[in-house]
Design an enzyme around this catalytic site. Structure first.
Site, PDB file in Angstrom:
ATOM      1  CG  HIS A   1      -2.044   1.064   1.116  1.00 50.50           C
ATOM      2  ND1 HIS A   1      -1.911   2.465   1.473  1.00 50.50           N
ATOM      3  CD2 HIS A   1      -3.206   0.608   0.609  1.00 50.50           C
ATOM      4  CE1 HIS A   1      -3.174   2.751   1.089  1.00 50.50           C
ATOM      5  NE2 HIS A   1      -3.990   2.036   0.467  1.00 50.50           N
TER       6      HIS A   1
ATOM      7  CG  ASP B   1      -8.890  -4.211  -2.539  1.00 50.80           C
ATOM      8  OD1 ASP B   1     -10.063  -4.336  -2.150  1.00 50.80           O
ATOM      9  OD2 ASP B   1      -8.341  -3.355  -3.040  1.00 50.80           O
TER      10      ASP B   1
HETATM   11  N1  ACO Z   1       4.085  -7.501  -4.744  1.00 48.44           N
HETATM   12  C1  ACO Z   1       5.664  -7.387  -4.872  1.00 48.44           C
HETATM   13  N2  ACO Z   1       6.433  -6.519  -4.894  1.00 48.44           N
HETATM   14  C2  ACO Z   1       5.795  -5.218  -4.205  1.00 48.44           C
HETATM   15  C3  ACO Z   1       4.152  -5.056  -4.450  1.00 48.44           C
HETATM   16  C4  ACO Z   1       3.487  -6.196  -4.484  1.00 48.44           C
HETATM   17  N3  ACO Z   1       2.036  -6.298  -4.385  1.00 48.44           N
HETATM   18  N4  ACO Z   1       4.114  -3.776  -4.031  1.00 48.44           N
HETATM   19  C5  ACO Z   1       5.165  -3.229  -4.007  1.00 48.44           C
HETATM   20  N5  ACO Z   1       6.328  -4.186  -4.182  1.00 48.44           N
HETATM   21  C6  ACO Z   1       7.680  -3.713  -4.231  1.00 48.44           C
HETATM   22  C7  ACO Z   1       8.180  -2.935  -5.533  1.00 48.44           C
HETATM   23  O1  ACO Z   1       8.492  -4.041  -6.442  1.00 48.44           O
HETATM   24  C8  ACO Z   1       9.269  -2.111  -5.191  1.00 48.44           C
HETATM   25  O2  ACO Z   1      10.350  -2.938  -4.836  1.00 48.44           O
HETATM   26  P1  ACO Z   1      11.874  -2.452  -5.150  1.00 48.44           P
HETATM   27  O3  ACO Z   1      12.076  -1.298  -3.986  1.00 48.44           O
HETATM   28  O4  ACO Z   1      12.645  -3.625  -5.283  1.00 48.44           O
HETATM   29  O5  ACO Z   1      11.950  -1.521  -6.563  1.00 48.44           O
HETATM   30  C9  ACO Z   1       8.701  -1.602  -3.550  1.00 48.44           C
HETATM   31  O6  ACO Z   1       7.836  -2.899  -3.387  1.00 48.44           O
HETATM   32  C10 ACO Z   1       8.057  -0.446  -3.418  1.00 48.44           C
HETATM   33  O7  ACO Z   1       6.831  -0.475  -4.538  1.00 48.44           O
HETATM   34  P2  ACO Z   1       6.296   0.708  -5.112  1.00 48.44           P
HETATM   35  O8  ACO Z   1       5.859   0.563  -6.375  1.00 48.44           O
HETATM   36  O9  ACO Z   1       7.052   1.998  -5.097  1.00 48.44           O
HETATM   37  O10 ACO Z   1       5.316   0.875  -3.941  1.00 48.44           O
HETATM   38  P3  ACO Z   1       3.865   1.956  -4.100  1.00 48.44           P
HETATM   39  O11 ACO Z   1       3.492   2.736  -2.884  1.00 48.44           O
HETATM   40  O12 ACO Z   1       4.175   2.909  -5.662  1.00 48.44           O
HETATM   41  O13 ACO Z   1       2.802   1.065  -4.654  1.00 48.44           O
HETATM   42  C11 ACO Z   1       0.829  -0.213  -4.671  1.00 48.44           C
HETATM   43  C12 ACO Z   1       1.616   0.944  -3.789  1.00 48.44           C
HETATM   44  C13 ACO Z   1       0.215   0.225  -6.145  1.00 48.44           C
HETATM   45  C14 ACO Z   1      -0.428  -0.560  -3.999  1.00 48.44           C
HETATM   46  C15 ACO Z   1       1.580  -1.558  -4.697  1.00 48.44           C
HETATM   47  O14 ACO Z   1       1.937  -2.095  -3.500  1.00 48.44           O
HETATM   48  C16 ACO Z   1       0.899  -2.715  -5.596  1.00 48.44           C
HETATM   49  O15 ACO Z   1       1.045  -2.656  -6.736  1.00 48.44           O
HETATM   50  N6  ACO Z   1       0.122  -3.546  -4.867  1.00 48.44           N
HETATM   51  C17 ACO Z   1      -0.533  -4.501  -5.641  1.00 48.44           C
HETATM   52  C18 ACO Z   1      -1.982  -4.031  -6.127  1.00 48.44           C
HETATM   53  C19 ACO Z   1      -2.842  -3.931  -4.866  1.00 48.44           C
HETATM   54  O16 ACO Z   1      -2.853  -4.804  -3.951  1.00 48.44           O
HETATM   55  N7  ACO Z   1      -3.425  -2.783  -4.883  1.00 48.44           N
HETATM   56  C20 ACO Z   1      -4.480  -2.242  -3.834  1.00 48.44           C
HETATM   57  C21 ACO Z   1      -3.978  -1.266  -3.058  1.00 48.44           C
HETATM   58  S1  ACO Z   1      -5.295  -0.952  -1.753  1.00 48.44           S
HETATM   59  C22 ACO Z   1      -6.615  -0.203  -2.465  1.00 48.44           C
HETATM   60  O17 ACO Z   1      -6.512   0.423  -3.515  1.00 48.44           O
HETATM   61  C23 ACO Z   1      -7.779  -0.573  -1.758  1.00 48.44           C
END
Ligand code: ACO
Length: 436
Positions: A313, A370
């Site tokens: 998140h 979710d």
């Molecule tokens: N699975 C694996 N790795 C992940 C995930 C994930 N779900 N989320 C983040 N990471 C990793 C990234 O690859 C990154 O790794 P790195 O530092 O080695 O490059 C690090 O964690 C940071 O990730 P960001 O993309 O910078 O995090 P951001 O805050 O931009 O993204 C998000 C947040 C979009 C929610 C992300 O965690 C994601 O895509 N999750 C999966 C989709 C999801 O469940 N969305 C629902 C959100 S809650 C909602 O809307 C109700």
């Protein structure tokens, strides 16, 4: 009402230009709780510089009194009330009232609000024909984007956004009609007749009735499922300045009508990085298929081939407090329905691995709301394509509350971000015959 967020705290933040040595003293605003903000509104005028923050990780886009999140501690408050208390002790309409008006209702105001909302649950009969223009296999979120935007074509008498009374009627209409439209989208997709709303039922109960009843026989909504749906609605009701809420605010800042603004919010919610994640979780669990394939899948996540949907998140870097309540609700629903879902077993094993694996621990990736909501909705009988629609039904109250708050702000101006331009500088025009 003046409070300490209306005037600078007296604290300042000094910015120094390393090239020239010039210094600018910027005012700092304190919130009630949470990080303070540096007021950069005059920065361009005074320094000739913009700030760059493309994903808004450090930018507060507005002042708001509605929702507070402490992502490090896993705290979520609506109007100061803890989400756990609201989910355990209130119903969705009470929470909706608090989000809209600032306090939980007393018995009288609750009853008035309930009447106002139920008064608007039906939709214009012509909307049935509007639905029929869609293919039956259309994604219900595509249908919702179109139909909710089209409400502006049906309710001309509440479009004057400068009139607080009309704004309120639009807000009530949106909260009341979204469940009806969502149920219609579902019924249309499965080829069953639309079921009219029943105002003698509770908000969540009526919604489930519209989704699962058929005209041919009586249908009684299981109270445990109605309670679970009510919790799902509460847990998704608002979440501060997320992508879809910011979309609603930005659309509203141009003085677009509220139906158009909420349609914009629905479009933003649809993406798998946001509200579309609940659908993506179930698709991911189906793709994994069996528990023995989990290690291979987790390795793929670490190799960055795909993401673990329902994890991570932008704000929570600790357990999402909504996820904990959702997990309890999930257990109750599955035991009531006697469901033994292999998807759930895979989900639990994934959760166990992710919470103990350094890859996920180091990145503070915890299950979000979710991760569990999809499993509950599947057990209730909703197809995955409806999951994000249910999120939109719940979030409408948050969108509407945030829109209302913005419209009531006297200093409200159109939102207009700037940019760091990296394209070509001005160059000479070359006629097509002479271009290489
Ligand atoms: N699975 C694996 N790795 C992940 C995930 C994930 N779900 N989320 C983040 N990471 C990793 C990234 O690859 C990154 O790794 P790195 O530092 O080695 O490059 C690090 O964690 C940071 O990730 P960001 O993309 O910078 O995090 P951001 O805050 O931009 O993204 C998000 C947040 C979009 C929610 C992300 O965690 C994601 O895509 N999750 C999966 C989709 C999801 O469940 N969305 C629902 C959100 S809650 C909602 O809307 C109700």
């Amino acid at each position: 009402m003046a409070d300490k967020t209306d005037s600078p705290s007296g604290k300042t933040f000094t910015l120094t230009n390393d090239q020239t040595g010039d210094k600018w003293v910027l005012p700092v605003f304190d919130g009630t709780i949470g990080p303070s903000t540096i007021d950069i509104r005059t920065l361009y005028e005074e320094t000739g510089h913009f700030t760059l923050d493309p994903s808004f990780t450090s930018t507060a886009s507005c002042r708001s009194r509605i929702t507070f999140i402490d992502g490090d501690e896993g705290i979520l408050l609506h109007r100061g009330y803890n989400i756990k208390d609201l989910a355990e002790k209130s119903d969705f309409l009470e929470v909706a009232y608090a989000l809209l008006y600032g306090d939980l209702p007393n018995k009288k105001s609750y009853e008035e609000f309930r009447k106002n909302i139920t008064y608007h649950t039906m939709v214009h009969e012509q909307l049935q024909f509007f639905f029929r223009g869609f293919r039956r296999d259309a994604h219900p979120m595509a249908v919702m984007c179109g139909v909710v935007g089209a409400l502006a074509a049906f309710y001309h008498d509440s479009l004057d956004i400068s009139d607080p009374n009309q704004r309120e009627i639009s807000a009530h209409r949106l909260i009341a009609k979204l469940p009806t439209l969502a149920a219609m989208a579902f019924k249309y997709s499965i080829g069953q007749p639309f079921v009219y709303p029943r105002n003698d039922l509770g908000f969540a109960e009526n919604f489930l009735h519209m989704c699962f009843a058929v005209p041919a026989e009586p249908y009684r909504v299981n109270p445990i499922l109605a309670d679970a749906m009510d919790k799902i609605l509460i847990l998704h009701a608002d979440h501060e300045q997320n992508a879809s809420t910011s979309t609603v605010r930005l659309a509203g800042s141009s003085q677009a009508n509220p139906f158009a603004c909420i349609a914009a919010g629905i479009a933003s919610l649809w993406g798998p990085a946001h509200g579309g994640a609940n659908q993506a979780v179930l698709e991911m669990l189906a793709e994994i298929g069996t528990k023995d394939r989990i290690p291979e899948f987790v390795q793929g996540v670490k190799d960055k081939k795909y993401r673990l949907m329902g994890f991570g998140h932008r704000v929570y870097k600790n357990f999402d407090p909504r996820a904990q309540i959702m997990k309890e609700t999930c257990d109750k629903v599955l035991s009531e329905l006697g469901v033994k879902d292999p998807a759930l077993e895979i989900a639990m094993e994934l959760e166990r691995i992710a919470l103990s694996d350094p890859y996920f621990i180091d990145r503070k990736l915890y299950p979000n709301v979710d991760f569990y909501s999809g499993i509950i909705l599947k057990a209730m009988g909703f197809p995955v394509s409806m999951f994000t629609v249910l999120f939109a039904v719940a979030r409408t109250v948050g969108w509407v509350s945030q829109w209302k708050e913005m419209m009531e702000e006297p200093s409200n101006r159109i939102g207009r971000p700037r940019q760091l331009y990296t394209g070509a500088a001005q160059r000479d025009y070359v006629k097509i015959e002479k271009r290489t």
